[in-house]
Design an enzyme around this catalytic site. Structure first.
Site, PDB file in Angstrom:
ATOM      1  N   GLY A 114     -14.596  88.573   4.067  1.00  0.00           N
ATOM      2  CA  GLY A 114     -14.474  87.494   3.084  1.00  0.00           C
ATOM      3  C   GLY A 114     -13.869  88.029   1.799  1.00  0.00           C
ATOM      4  CB  THR A 119     -11.382  91.902   7.227  1.00  0.00           C
ATOM      5  OG1 THR A 119     -10.591  91.900   6.060  1.00  0.00           O
ATOM      6  CG2 THR A 119     -12.237  93.134   7.267  1.00  0.00           C
ATOM      7  N   GLY A 160     -13.619  90.149  -1.025  1.00  0.00           N
ATOM      8  CA  GLY A 160     -14.265  91.435  -1.294  1.00  0.00           C
ATOM      9  C   GLY A 160     -14.952  91.506  -2.636  1.00  0.00           C
ATOM     10  NE  ARG A 187      -9.122  93.034  -3.527  1.00  0.00           N
ATOM     11  CZ  ARG A 187      -9.705  92.822  -2.357  1.00  0.00           C
ATOM     12  NH1 ARG A 187      -9.339  93.508  -1.300  1.00  0.00           N
ATOM     13  NH2 ARG A 187     -10.650  91.910  -2.224  1.00  0.00           N
ATOM     14  CB  VAL A 188     -10.293  99.274  -3.697  1.00  0.00           C
ATOM     15  CG1 VAL A 188     -11.333  99.642  -2.653  1.00  0.00           C
ATOM     16  CG2 VAL A 188      -9.186 100.326  -3.743  1.00  0.00           C
ATOM     17  N   GLY A 189     -11.082  96.456  -2.027  1.00  0.00           N
ATOM     18  CA  GLY A 189     -12.115  95.448  -1.785  1.00  0.00           C
ATOM     19  C   GLY A 189     -13.440  96.056  -1.359  1.00  0.00           C
ATOM     20  CG  ASP A 190     -15.750  93.673   1.260  1.00  0.00           C
ATOM     21  OD1 ASP A 190     -14.590  93.221   1.084  1.00  0.00           O
ATOM     22  OD2 ASP A 190     -16.360  93.541   2.339  1.00  0.00           O
TER      23      ASP A 190
END
Ligand code: ASP
Length: 304
Positions: free
Chosen positions: A224, A173, A226, A201-204
């Protein structure tokens, strides 16, 4: 105030052979120089948007062109930006080549903070953004190898871990923080997410306070796993520390200790910048290539 721009290319294992080192260093330097070119006339938001766009276009990192794929072999990207008490983010976008540009459109041209999925893609088309060309051959090869192992009946758990490690060796990222001549701070992140994530899926990275945060005290971005960064509201915590006049390095250390003790090492990294222009990058992974540029023109690359 002296302007500063800092960027990172993701926390991970990073197999640092000579070639990887050279490629990563070159792209980080290019992102810093390109982003900083506008510091006299532009805002911190301009600086981070340009820098992240360079990183997205490089194909070296897990963002934009270099985005990883989910378990179905598709790309879906998240990005977010924060500036002057506003944030703009896109989650689960598949169409744009540069999700950071779409996040900026959400920030500047809508009343909302997060636009998701098909609607985000439609907005990107409507605004004339360039389409994503699809996963890189390198990414598809990694994916096909993984699927092949699955077909051969290898245990998913161990294969998943190995694949994840493989991915973490390649790229990660991206994120940027900046302060401009008017002392306004900005933060932004862009990612393809984690390799072999579940579709949806959605991360940070597109969530303010998790993957990125900026206010009048400081700015921070995360990289890192998420899920752990979301559970700890990590960048909000870092910037709150900066408001208490904690040094950026100490502020990151505090949340990194929490993440390491709760979830283990090899899980996260951050860069943070305070209103006085002090910048730091810390991680609990083997590496996190990052760097910064300031008005004396010197570019520093660290973390790899
Ligand atoms: N934080 C990103 C995510 O979980 C991944 C990364 O930083 O590499 O989506």
């Amino acid at each position: 105030m002296k302007a500063i721009l800092a960027v990172h290319g993701g926390a991970g294992k990073w197999a640092v052979d000579e070639k990887t080192y050279r490629d990563v260093k070159k792209v980080l330097e290019e992102a810093l120089v390109e982003g900083f070119r506008v510091y006299r006339t532009g805002s911190s938001l301009d600086m981070i948007t340009i820098a992240i766009e360079v990183l997205e276009n490089s194909g070296i990192f897990n963002a934009g062109i270099g985005s990883t794929v989910d378990v179905s072999g598709s790309i879906s990207m998240d990005a977010g930006l924060m500036y002057r008490n506003r944030a703009g983010a896109v989650v689960y976008a598949k169409y744009p080549k540069n999700p950071v540009k779409l996040a900026r459109i959400v920030l500047e041209k809508t009343d909302h903070i997060i636009i998701a999925g098909d609607a985000a893609d439609n907005l990107a088309r409507k605004m004339g953004l360039e389409p994503h060309p699809g996963p890189l051959p390198r990414t598809l090869e990694l994916y096909r190898n993984f699927m092949e192992k699955l077909r051969r009946g290898e245990k998913i758990e161990s294969t998943f871990k190995k694949s994840l490690e493989m991915w973490l060796n390649i790229g990660d990222t991206v994120g940027a923080v900046a302060i401009d001549k008017d002392s306004v701070l900005a933060a932004g992140a862009s990612t393809g997410g984690v390799f072999l994530k579940m579709p949806g899926r959605v991360g940070d990275s597109p969530i303010p306070g998790a993957g990125f945060y900026a206010n009048e005290c400081g700015a921070a971005v995360a990289t890192g796993i998420g899920e752990y960064i979301l559970l700890t509201h990590a960048t909000l915590k870092i910037v709150e520390e900066l408001c208490n006049n904690t040094l950026p390095g100490k502020a990151i250390e505090k949340i990194l200790n929490v993440i390491t003790s709760r979830f283990g090492s090899n899980t996260a990294g951050f860069i943070a910048l305070d209103k006085l222009g002090r910048v730091a990058g810390l991680y609990n992974t083997r590496a996190m290539p990052w760097g910064y540029i300031s008005e004396d023109g010197a570019v520093k690359i660290l973390g790899i």
